[in-house]
Scaffold this motif. Structure first.
Motif, PDB file in Angstrom:
ATOM      1  N   LEU A  94       0.834  -1.208   0.000  1.00 49.93           N
ATOM      2  CA  LEU A  94       0.000   0.000   0.000  1.00 49.93           C
ATOM      3  C   LEU A  94       0.864   1.251   0.000  1.00 49.93           C
ATOM      4  CD1 LEU A  94      -2.766   1.349   0.159  1.00 49.93           C
ATOM      5  CD2 LEU A  94      -2.652   1.123   2.652  1.00 49.93           C
ATOM      6  N   ALA A  95       1.881   1.271   0.867  1.00 51.59           N
ATOM      7  CA  ALA A  95       2.743   2.454   0.947  1.00 51.59           C
ATOM      8  C   ALA A  95       3.512   2.667  -0.344  1.00 51.59           C
ATOM      9  CB  ALA A  95       3.702   2.306   2.127  1.00 51.59           C
ATOM     10  N   LEU A  96       4.063   1.602  -0.909  1.00 49.73           N
ATOM     11  CA  LEU A  96       4.802   1.723  -2.159  1.00 49.73           C
ATOM     12  C   LEU A  96       3.881   2.124  -3.301  1.00 49.73           C
ATOM     13  CD1 LEU A  96       7.143  -1.409  -1.947  1.00 49.73           C
ATOM     14  CD2 LEU A  96       7.735   0.963  -1.478  1.00 49.73           C
ATOM     15  N   GLY A  97       2.685   1.559  -3.323  1.00 49.47           N
ATOM     16  CA  GLY A  97       1.743   1.877  -4.392  1.00 49.47           C
ATOM     17  C   GLY A  97       1.296   3.329  -4.364  1.00 49.47           C
ATOM     18  N   VAL A  98       1.010   3.837  -3.172  1.00 44.97           N
ATOM     19  CA  VAL A  98       0.583   5.235  -3.051  1.00 44.97           C
ATOM     20  C   VAL A  98       1.724   6.169  -3.461  1.00 44.97           C
ATOM     21  CG1 VAL A  98      -0.095   7.041  -1.426  1.00 44.97           C
ATOM     22  CG2 VAL A  98      -1.165   4.780  -1.306  1.00 44.97           C
ATOM     23  N   GLY A  99       2.934   5.865  -3.001  1.00 42.66           N
ATOM     24  CA  GLY A  99       4.074   6.702  -3.369  1.00 42.66           C
ATOM     25  C   GLY A  99       4.327   6.708  -4.861  1.00 42.66           C
ATOM     26  N   LEU A 100       4.301   5.534  -5.478  1.00 41.59           N
ATOM     27  CA  LEU A 100       4.528   5.442  -6.921  1.00 41.59           C
ATOM     28  C   LEU A 100       3.422   6.148  -7.698  1.00 41.59           C
ATOM     29  CD1 LEU A 100       6.218   4.249  -9.234  1.00 41.59           C
ATOM     30  CD2 LEU A 100       4.830   2.174  -9.073  1.00 41.59           C
ATOM     31  N   ALA A 101       2.170   6.002  -7.249  1.00 41.60           N
ATOM     32  CA  ALA A 101       1.053   6.645  -7.935  1.00 41.60           C
ATOM     33  C   ALA A 101       1.182   8.166  -7.888  1.00 41.60           C
ATOM     34  CB  ALA A 101      -0.273   6.198  -7.314  1.00 41.60           C
ATOM     35  N   LEU A 102       1.504   8.699  -6.720  1.00 39.86           N
ATOM     36  CA  LEU A 102       1.645  10.153  -6.600  1.00 39.86           C
ATOM     37  C   LEU A 102       2.825  10.669  -7.420  1.00 39.86           C
ATOM     38  CD1 LEU A 102       0.940  10.691  -2.788  1.00 39.86           C
ATOM     39  CD2 LEU A 102      -0.572  11.189  -4.710  1.00 39.86           C
ATOM     40  N   ALA A 103       3.933   9.905  -7.427  1.00 37.24           N
ATOM     41  CA  ALA A 103       5.109  10.346  -8.176  1.00 37.24           C
ATOM     42  C   ALA A 103       4.815  10.449  -9.665  1.00 37.24           C
ATOM     43  CB  ALA A 103       6.272   9.381  -7.932  1.00 37.24           C
ATOM     44  N   LEU A 104       4.136   9.455 -10.197  1.00 37.21           N
ATOM     45  CA  LEU A 104       3.846   9.458 -11.637  1.00 37.21           C
ATOM     46  C   LEU A 104       2.675  10.372 -11.973  1.00 37.21           C
ATOM     47  CD1 LEU A 104       4.556   8.302 -14.375  1.00 37.21           C
ATOM     48  CD2 LEU A 104       3.075   6.359 -13.905  1.00 37.21           C
ATOM     49  N   LEU A 105       1.632  10.347 -11.131  1.00 41.42           N
ATOM     50  CA  LEU A 105       0.453  11.175 -11.395  1.00 41.42           C
ATOM     51  C   LEU A 105       0.804  12.655 -11.322  1.00 41.42           C
ATOM     52  CD1 LEU A 105      -2.601  11.044 -11.951  1.00 41.42           C
ATOM     53  CD2 LEU A 105      -2.958  11.215  -9.476  1.00 41.42           C
ATOM     54  N   GLY A 106       1.652  13.041 -10.382  1.00 38.10           N
ATOM     55  CA  GLY A 106       2.034  14.445 -10.265  1.00 38.10           C
ATOM     56  C   GLY A 106       2.725  14.953 -11.513  1.00 38.10           C
ATOM     57  N   ILE A 107       3.644  14.144 -12.064  1.00 37.82           N
ATOM     58  CA  ILE A 107       4.332  14.552 -13.293  1.00 37.82           C
ATOM     59  C   ILE A 107       3.339  14.664 -14.446  1.00 37.82           C
ATOM     60  CG2 ILE A 107       5.976  13.801 -15.047  1.00 37.82           C
ATOM     61  CD1 ILE A 107       7.681  12.628 -12.856  1.00 37.82           C
ATOM     62  N   GLY A 108       2.467  13.687 -14.571  1.00 38.75           N
ATOM     63  CA  GLY A 108       1.511  13.703 -15.675  1.00 38.75           C
ATOM     64  C   GLY A 108       0.562  14.888 -15.619  1.00 38.75           C
TER      65      GLY A 108
END
Length: 351
Positions: free
Chosen positions: A95-109
């Motif tokens: 969950l923690a890794l997924g949320v971090g990865l999602a925010l990292a990629l979603l923020g750039i997009g």
């Protein structure tokens, strides 16, 4: 608006009188319509209001900041929330890794999209089609266009925006590389693939209740998911438990063409590893009429009447068979562990 001219869909030249169409001589069908061109340009609020333009820039920076925080959060979670072999720890880590990865990629997009929609030039442009190889003049124009695009993005004049962009793009790859780097130096003992929790005399029990199962309880055509006796209360790591899952099927003994070992089945009951030999997905879909087991991930298909041999799909070898028999009370028990590695093939087991 449509008009009925009294004939079957045909048109006369007069039908197009006053319209911007091109007609071939003697033809009533238009060859092409004239390009209407672009409509009037509507300036955005940021184009005419400096305050709105600055607000849009801050919004883009904020989105890049979200990406940066997501990437940093991923890195922290990777080291701080390690899976310890329990379902709860694995769930928390994922969950923690997924949320971090999602925010990292979603923020750039989102930042890139918002930047393009609010800060970059939005005038409609076009270019004529040319031969595939452009002339030196056209290539020079293309280079100039790229330079103009960089200038139009205003990245050189927006220091904060440039810093946010560079930081987010620099940190995001770490969310992909770090897990790969983290594997270096970890346990690569492949002998673990060659043994499971099964052993001689260990009862087959229903998954997940752990209730022992008798041969008489298994009817022809039925499929039962089983685990080793005592596994439900075992403190063994999850990966050891996962390797031990088995699926048993009862066939008419006359339908059995072959099996991987002589005497490994009992009265038409065969037991095979539930782990697909392709990439390790659970094989669980059984077709009674064909005796085929299907892996839902990539459609590898195994014939349980013929030693679980591969009849379709990317799997490269049959499902390992668990030798079984019955004890004095009629309960199904294992004769031994698997005689070959379970799960996907690896560098020392290509088939």
């Amino acid at each position: 608006m449509t008009h009925d001219h009294g004939h079957d869909g045909g048109h006369d030249a007069a039908d197009f009188a006053g319209t911007d169409v091109v007609l071939r001589e003697g033809d009533t069908t238009p060859e092409k319509f004239e390009n209407p061109g672009f409509g009037p340009h509507r300036p955005r609020k940021g184009d005419v209001d400096p305050a709105a333009n600055k607000k849009a820039e801050r919004q883009v920076v904020a989105l890049f900041a979200i990406s940066i925080l997501g990437a940093v959060g991923f890195i922290v979670a990777y080291f701080a929330i390690r899976p310890e072999g329990t379902v709860e720890s694995i769930r928390a880590s994922n969950l923690a890794l997924g949320v971090g990865l999602a925010l990292a990629l979603l923020g750039i997009g989102l930042a890139a999209v918002h930047w393009a929609k609010t800060l970059m030039n939005d005038h409609e442009k076009f270019e004529h089609r040319h031969a595939q190889r452009s002339t030196p003049t056209v290539r020079a124009e293309a280079v100039q266009t790229l330079k103009d695009g960089v200038e139009d993005s205003a990245i050189g004049r927006r220091g904060l925006l440039k810093g946010a962009l560079v930081s987010s793009l620099a940190l995001f790859p770490l969310t992909l590389v770090l897990p790969l780097i983290g594997e270096v130096g970890e346990d690569w003992n492949i002998s673990k693939f060659k043994r499971t929790l099964w052993s001689r005399g260990k009862k087959l029990t229903i998954d997940p209740t752990g209730r022992p199962i008798k041969a008489a309880d298994v009817t022809i055509g039925s499929v039962v998911h089983v685990i080793p006796e005592g596994l439900e209360d075992s403190l063994a790591p999850l990966d050891e438990k996962a390797k031990a899952v088995v699926l048993i099927v009862r066939l008419d003994p006359r339908d059995i063409v072959s099996e991987q070992g002589v005497g490994w089945s009992y009265d038409g009951i065969v037991a095979f590893s539930k782990i697909c030999t392709h990439v390790g997905c659970p094989v669980a879909l059984y077709e009674q009429q064909t005796h085929h087991l299907l892996c839902p991930c990539h459609q590898s298909t195994f014939d349980v009447a013929d030693g679980a041999k591969v009849v379709f799909g990317p799997a490269s070898r049959p499902l390992p068979q668990l030798p079984i028999t019955v004890d004095d009370e009629g309960y199904l028990v294992a004769q031994s562990d698997f005689h070959e590695p379970v799960g996907p093939s690896f560098w020392e087991r290509l088939r």
